[in-house]
Design a protein around this motif. Structure first.
Motif, short mmCIF file in Angstrom:
data_model
loop_
_atom_site.label_atom_id
_atom_site.label_comp_id
_atom_site.label_asym_id
_atom_site.label_seq_id
_atom_site.Cartn_x
_atom_site.Cartn_y
_atom_site.Cartn_z
N ILE A 44 53.09 26.00 81.36
CA ILE A 44 52.37 27.15 81.29
C ILE A 44 53.18 28.35 80.70
O ILE A 44 54.17 28.41 81.05
N ASN A 45 52.46 28.88 80.03
CA ASN A 45 52.96 29.97 79.15
C ASN A 45 52.52 31.46 79.52
O ASN A 45 51.30 31.41 79.47
N ILE A 46 53.41 32.46 79.46
CA ILE A 46 53.02 33.86 80.12
C ILE A 46 53.71 34.55 78.97
O ILE A 46 54.95 34.65 79.02
N GLY A 47 53.06 35.62 78.43
CA GLY A 47 53.59 36.33 77.43
C GLY A 47 54.12 37.52 78.14
O GLY A 47 53.56 38.08 79.27
N MET A 48 55.06 38.36 77.65
CA MET A 48 55.73 39.35 78.22
C MET A 48 55.71 40.49 77.28
O MET A 48 56.11 40.43 75.94
N MET A 49 54.89 41.79 77.55
CA MET A 49 54.90 42.95 76.62
C MET A 49 55.26 44.31 77.23
O MET A 49 55.47 44.27 78.43
N ALA A 98 54.58 38.09 87.27
CA ALA A 98 54.33 39.67 88.02
C ALA A 98 55.58 40.09 88.81
O ALA A 98 55.71 41.13 88.90
N ASN A 99 56.00 39.10 89.66
CA ASN A 99 57.23 39.50 90.50
C ASN A 99 58.33 39.78 89.76
O ASN A 99 58.94 40.86 90.02
N ALA A 100 58.55 39.36 88.61
CA ALA A 100 59.56 39.48 87.68
C ALA A 100 59.31 40.94 87.00
O ALA A 100 60.27 41.60 87.10
N CYS A 101 58.22 41.37 86.68
CA CYS A 101 57.75 42.58 86.19
C CYS A 101 58.18 43.89 87.40
O CYS A 101 58.84 44.79 86.98
N THR A 102 57.84 43.43 88.65
CA THR A 102 58.09 44.39 89.74
C THR A 102 59.80 44.35 89.81
O THR A 102 60.44 45.59 89.73
N ILE A 114 52.48 41.54 81.64
CA ILE A 114 52.32 39.94 81.28
C ILE A 114 50.90 39.83 80.73
O ILE A 114 49.85 40.38 80.99
N SER A 115 50.70 38.55 79.95
CA SER A 115 49.31 38.10 79.50
C SER A 115 48.99 37.11 80.61
O SER A 115 49.80 36.66 81.47
N PRO A 116 47.67 36.70 80.52
CA PRO A 116 47.33 35.74 81.37
C PRO A 116 47.92 34.27 81.09
O PRO A 116 48.39 34.20 79.87
N PRO A 117 48.16 33.68 82.10
CA PRO A 117 48.65 32.17 81.60
C PRO A 117 47.77 31.23 80.93
O PRO A 117 46.78 31.19 80.76
N VAL A 118 48.64 30.77 80.05
CA VAL A 118 48.07 29.60 79.12
C VAL A 118 48.41 28.28 79.62
O VAL A 118 49.56 28.16 79.48
#
Length: 154
Positions: A44-49, A98-102, A114-118
């Protein structure tokens, strides 16, 4: 890669998974890799921006993903990765990031999104992350091996 950028993600893994029904989350090992990752089941890949750019990829073998989804789905038997179980593990990755963003925001690094998960499913796949170096952290989550791959641009 700055440890201040890694710890919020690792803390999010350890803090989020117990909320989803898991009892133990143990960090087993850490390694440094290049951008190409092999996977044998699910990635599962999620981008961080934003103020932090990069990617977080969560990988596990297919049988492990079935067990993982079963726990998330309150013990429902999961024999294969159908649409519902894929959605469950994708949502786990979404919640962790999302928790990491917080946690980044709490540490003063605002504007991380974050981007939606792929979700990638299959055996013998390779994925190339858009960063030169990746820190891979092996976790044991209720005896289920889970790899967290973190690639952030400095």
């Amino acid at each position: 890669m700055d440890v201040n950028r890694l710890n919020p993600i690792l803390d999010a893994v350890a803090g989020t998974l117990p909320q989803l029904g898991f009892q133990t989350v143990v960090k087993k090992g850490v390694s440094l890799n290049g951008p190409v990752l092999a996977w044998q089941g699910v990635m599962i890949n999620i981008g961080m921006m934003g103020s932090i750019k990069g990617t977080v990829a969560i990988g596990m073998e297919q049988d492990a993903a079935c067990k993982f989804a079963s726990i998330m789905m309150l013990g429902m038997e999961v024999k294969s990765l159908d649409e519902m179980s894929q959605s469950a593990i994708s949502e786990m990755a979404n919640m962790v990031c999302a928790n990491a963003c917080t946690r980044f925001s709490d540490a003063g690094l605002v504007g991380v999104d974050i981007s939606p998960p792929v979700l990638l499913v299959g055996k013998g796949g390779k994925v190339t992350l858009p960063v030169p170096k990746v820190i891979s952290v092996e976790f044991l989550v209720d005896d289920i091996p889970v790899d967290i791959h973190i690639g952030l641009n400095d």
